[in-house]
Design a protein around this motif. Structure first.
Motif, mmCIF file in Angstrom:
data_model
loop_
_atom_site.group_PDB
_atom_site.id
_atom_site.type_symbol
_atom_site.label_atom_id
_atom_site.label_comp_id
_atom_site.label_asym_id
_atom_site.label_seq_id
_atom_site.Cartn_x
_atom_site.Cartn_y
_atom_site.Cartn_z
ATOM 1 N N GLY A 63 0.766 -1.236 0.000
ATOM 2 C CA GLY A 63 0.000 0.000 0.000
ATOM 3 C C GLY A 63 0.794 1.281 0.000
ATOM 4 O O GLY A 63 0.214 2.356 0.061
ATOM 5 N N VAL A 64 2.137 1.199 -0.083
ATOM 6 C CA VAL A 64 2.969 2.411 -0.081
ATOM 7 C C VAL A 64 3.965 2.345 -1.243
ATOM 8 O O VAL A 64 4.729 1.397 -1.356
ATOM 9 C CB VAL A 64 3.743 2.583 1.241
ATOM 10 C CG1 VAL A 64 4.587 3.854 1.205
ATOM 11 C CG2 VAL A 64 2.801 2.596 2.425
ATOM 12 N N LEU A 65 3.936 3.355 -2.100
ATOM 13 C CA LEU A 65 4.852 3.441 -3.234
ATOM 14 C C LEU A 65 5.702 4.693 -3.071
ATOM 15 O O LEU A 65 5.173 5.790 -2.875
ATOM 16 C CB LEU A 65 4.063 3.528 -4.543
ATOM 17 C CG LEU A 65 4.886 3.632 -5.821
ATOM 18 C CD1 LEU A 65 5.585 2.304 -6.115
ATOM 19 C CD2 LEU A 65 4.003 4.047 -6.989
ATOM 20 N N THR A 66 7.022 4.531 -3.139
ATOM 21 C CA THR A 66 7.934 5.672 -3.112
ATOM 22 C C THR A 66 8.388 5.937 -4.535
ATOM 23 O O THR A 66 8.838 5.028 -5.234
ATOM 24 C CB THR A 66 9.151 5.396 -2.212
ATOM 25 O OG1 THR A 66 8.689 5.118 -0.885
ATOM 26 C CG2 THR A 66 10.095 6.588 -2.175
ATOM 27 N N VAL A 67 8.249 7.185 -4.972
ATOM 28 C CA VAL A 67 8.608 7.602 -6.325
ATOM 29 C C VAL A 67 9.784 8.560 -6.218
ATOM 30 O O VAL A 67 9.690 9.577 -5.524
ATOM 31 C CB VAL A 67 7.418 8.302 -7.024
ATOM 32 C CG1 VAL A 67 7.812 8.760 -8.421
ATOM 33 C CG2 VAL A 67 6.188 7.405 -7.044
ATOM 34 N N GLU A 68 10.874 8.239 -6.901
ATOM 35 C CA GLU A 68 12.039 9.116 -6.953
ATOM 36 C C GLU A 68 12.343 9.375 -8.420
ATOM 37 O O GLU A 68 12.460 8.437 -9.207
ATOM 38 C CB GLU A 68 13.241 8.470 -6.288
ATOM 39 C CG GLU A 68 13.017 8.218 -4.805
ATOM 40 C CD GLU A 68 14.129 7.398 -4.195
ATOM 41 O OE1 GLU A 68 14.958 7.992 -3.493
ATOM 42 O OE2 GLU A 68 14.154 6.177 -4.435
#
Length: 141
Positions: A63-68
């Motif tokens: 449920g958590v997406l980190t976008v860099e």
């Protein structure tokens, strides 16, 4: 560490609505998928305004997406459906902060490929200023 080859193709469609203007795009790029115990990291590069843009998507907890994203503007944000967080955007002449509220996050990515859909609203001091949506289909090369 040895650099791994691009092992997938990512078909990416996006939509960005901001200040009454809607921008859309699509591309197909080589991608690197690295599976971990708790999730995955998907990396790809694409042509962007002003040169190349490198993107790294990390789905390390459900449920958590980190976008860099590193291009002319450097961005790091977290997308979690229904949760607001702050993201910093750095430009050559300064930086600014936006609120990010996840509106959708669906992932069935595995070593066989799969599909990742995510979207979020952006705000300045709590007032909505835009929305962004991505649809990424991953296929083994």
């Amino acid at each position: 560490m040895e650099k791994k080859p691009w092992n997938y193709l990512a078909k990416i469609q996006w939509k960005n609505e901001n200040a009454g203007e809607t921008l859309t795009g699509k591309t197909v790029v080589p991608a690197l998928l690295e599976m971990g115990d708790a999730g995955y990291t998907l990396s790809y590069s694409e042509k962007a305004e002003g040169g190349e843009a490198a993107t790294r998507l990390s789905y390390a907890e459900p449920g958590v997406l980190t976008v860099e994203r590193q291009a002319q503007m450097v961005t790091r944000l977290q997308v979690e459906k229904g949760r607001r967080s702050l993201s910093e955007h750095r430009l050559p002449f300064g930086s600014f902060t936006l609120g990010i509220t996840g509106t959708e996050l669906i992932s069935d990515i595995s070593e066989n490929g799969g599909h990742l859909i995510f979207s979020y609203d952006t705000d300045e001091q709590g007032e909505k200023v835009g929305s962004v949506a991505f649809d990424i289909r991953l296929k083994r090369r």
